[in-house]
Design a protein around this motif. Structure first.
Motif, PDB file in Angstrom:
ATOM      1  N   VAL A  36       0.842  -1.201   0.000  1.00 15.26           N
ATOM      2  CA  VAL A  36       0.000   0.000   0.000  1.00 15.26           C
ATOM      3  C   VAL A  36       0.875   1.249   0.000  1.00 15.26           C
ATOM      4  O   VAL A  36       0.579   2.224  -0.695  1.00 15.26           O
ATOM      5  CB  VAL A  36      -0.964  -0.011   1.212  1.00 15.26           C
ATOM      6  N   ILE A  37       1.958   1.214   0.762  1.00 14.32           N
ATOM      7  CA  ILE A  37       2.888   2.355   0.797  1.00 14.32           C
ATOM      8  C   ILE A  37       3.451   2.592  -0.594  1.00 14.32           C
ATOM      9  O   ILE A  37       3.484   3.723  -1.087  1.00 14.32           O
ATOM     10  CB  ILE A  37       4.017   2.108   1.819  1.00 14.32           C
ATOM     11  N   ARG A  38       3.876   1.520  -1.252  1.00 16.74           N
ATOM     12  CA  ARG A  38       4.451   1.612  -2.602  1.00 16.74           C
ATOM     13  C   ARG A  38       3.464   2.257  -3.566  1.00 16.74           C
ATOM     14  O   ARG A  38       3.807   3.162  -4.319  1.00 16.74           O
ATOM     15  CB  ARG A  38       4.851   0.225  -3.097  1.00 16.74           C
ATOM     16  N   GLU A  39       2.227   1.814  -3.521  1.00 16.18           N
ATOM     17  CA  GLU A  39       1.204   2.341  -4.423  1.00 16.18           C
ATOM     18  C   GLU A  39       0.865   3.799  -4.120  1.00 16.18           C
ATOM     19  O   GLU A  39       0.701   4.605  -5.031  1.00 16.18           O
ATOM     20  CB  GLU A  39      -0.073   1.496  -4.327  1.00 16.18           C
ATOM     21  N   THR A  40       0.776   4.125  -2.845  1.00 12.48           N
ATOM     22  CA  THR A  40       0.367   5.473  -2.445  1.00 12.48           C
ATOM     23  C   THR A  40       1.404   6.528  -2.804  1.00 12.48           C
ATOM     24  O   THR A  40       1.055   7.597  -3.286  1.00 12.48           O
ATOM     25  CB  THR A  40       0.082   5.521  -0.931  1.00 12.48           C
ATOM     26  N   VAL A  41       2.685   6.227  -2.545  1.00  7.73           N
ATOM     27  CA  VAL A  41       3.728   7.243  -2.774  1.00  7.73           C
ATOM     28  C   VAL A  41       4.393   7.107  -4.128  1.00  7.73           C
ATOM     29  O   VAL A  41       5.264   7.898  -4.472  1.00  7.73           O
ATOM     30  CB  VAL A  41       4.796   7.229  -1.657  1.00  7.73           C
ATOM     31  N   GLY A  42       4.008   6.108  -4.910  1.00 11.52           N
ATOM     32  CA  GLY A  42       4.610   5.923  -6.230  1.00 11.52           C
ATOM     33  C   GLY A  42       6.048   5.453  -6.150  1.00 11.52           C
ATOM     34  O   GLY A  42       6.916   5.952  -6.871  1.00 11.52           O
ATOM     35  N   TRP A  43       6.303   4.484  -5.305  1.00 10.21           N
ATOM     36  CA  TRP A  43       7.654   3.934  -5.095  1.00 10.21           C
ATOM     37  C   TRP A  43       8.118   3.237  -6.364  1.00 10.21           C
ATOM     38  O   TRP A  43       7.510   2.274  -6.819  1.00 10.21           O
ATOM     39  CB  TRP A  43       7.635   2.969  -3.920  1.00 10.21           C
TER      40      TRP A  43
END
Length: 153
Positions: A36-43
């Motif tokens: 979810v972090i990856r998707e939210t911040v565009g990792w």
């Protein structure tokens, strides 16, 4: 700095930006999830691991940017941004350069690279003195709750 250190700081920044985004959406303490972090911040770099995210949340907790309940091996499963964490995340910079005194002291940003080492050392000593002063003040306040006299007024 080496690539591993750079990635560690980038993960910390990503977790902090993710928390700010979730708070903005109305989630006070979202569940820590690397995907979810990856998707939210565009990792964009290689996928985040649970260990990296746990280490980042522990760092943010130790530095006072988030609050929550630490769980061994998981980090802070449901972190909540503190005022200091929200301030740093909203500023949009990197935690690496966010402050010299820590979130409980004054946030000092955009320091000139031409600052001499002696001035830097003096500033660091001032920050330590400020943190000690805050600690003494908080201890005095805590003693008043136990029936003592408030000497901080």
């Amino acid at each position: 700095m080496n690539a591993a250190t750079d990635r560690q700081w980038a993960v910390r920044d990503a977790v902090l930006r993710w928390l700010l985004a979730k708070v903005t959406e109305g989630y006070r303490s979202p569940i820590l999830d690397p995907d979810v972090i990856r998707e939210t911040v565009g990792w964009a770099p290689s996928p985040l691991t649970r260990d990296e995210v746990a280490d980042a949340s522990n760092y943010l907790y130790r530095e006072g940017y988030v609050t929550g309940v630490p769980v061994m091996g998981i980090g802070i499963p449901r972190p909540m941004l503190t005022v200091a964490g929200r301030r740093v995340a909203a500023a949009g910079g990197s935690l690496r350069q966010a402050d010299l005194c820590g979130p409980r002291g004054a946030i000092i940003r955009s320091m000139s690279m031409s600052m001499s080492m002696s001035a830097s050392a003096s500033l660091r000593d001032l920050c330590r003195q400020q943190q000690r002063s805050i600690g003494v003040h908080q201890a005095a306040r805590a003693s008043t709750r136990d029936g003592g006299v408030d000497r901080c007024q």
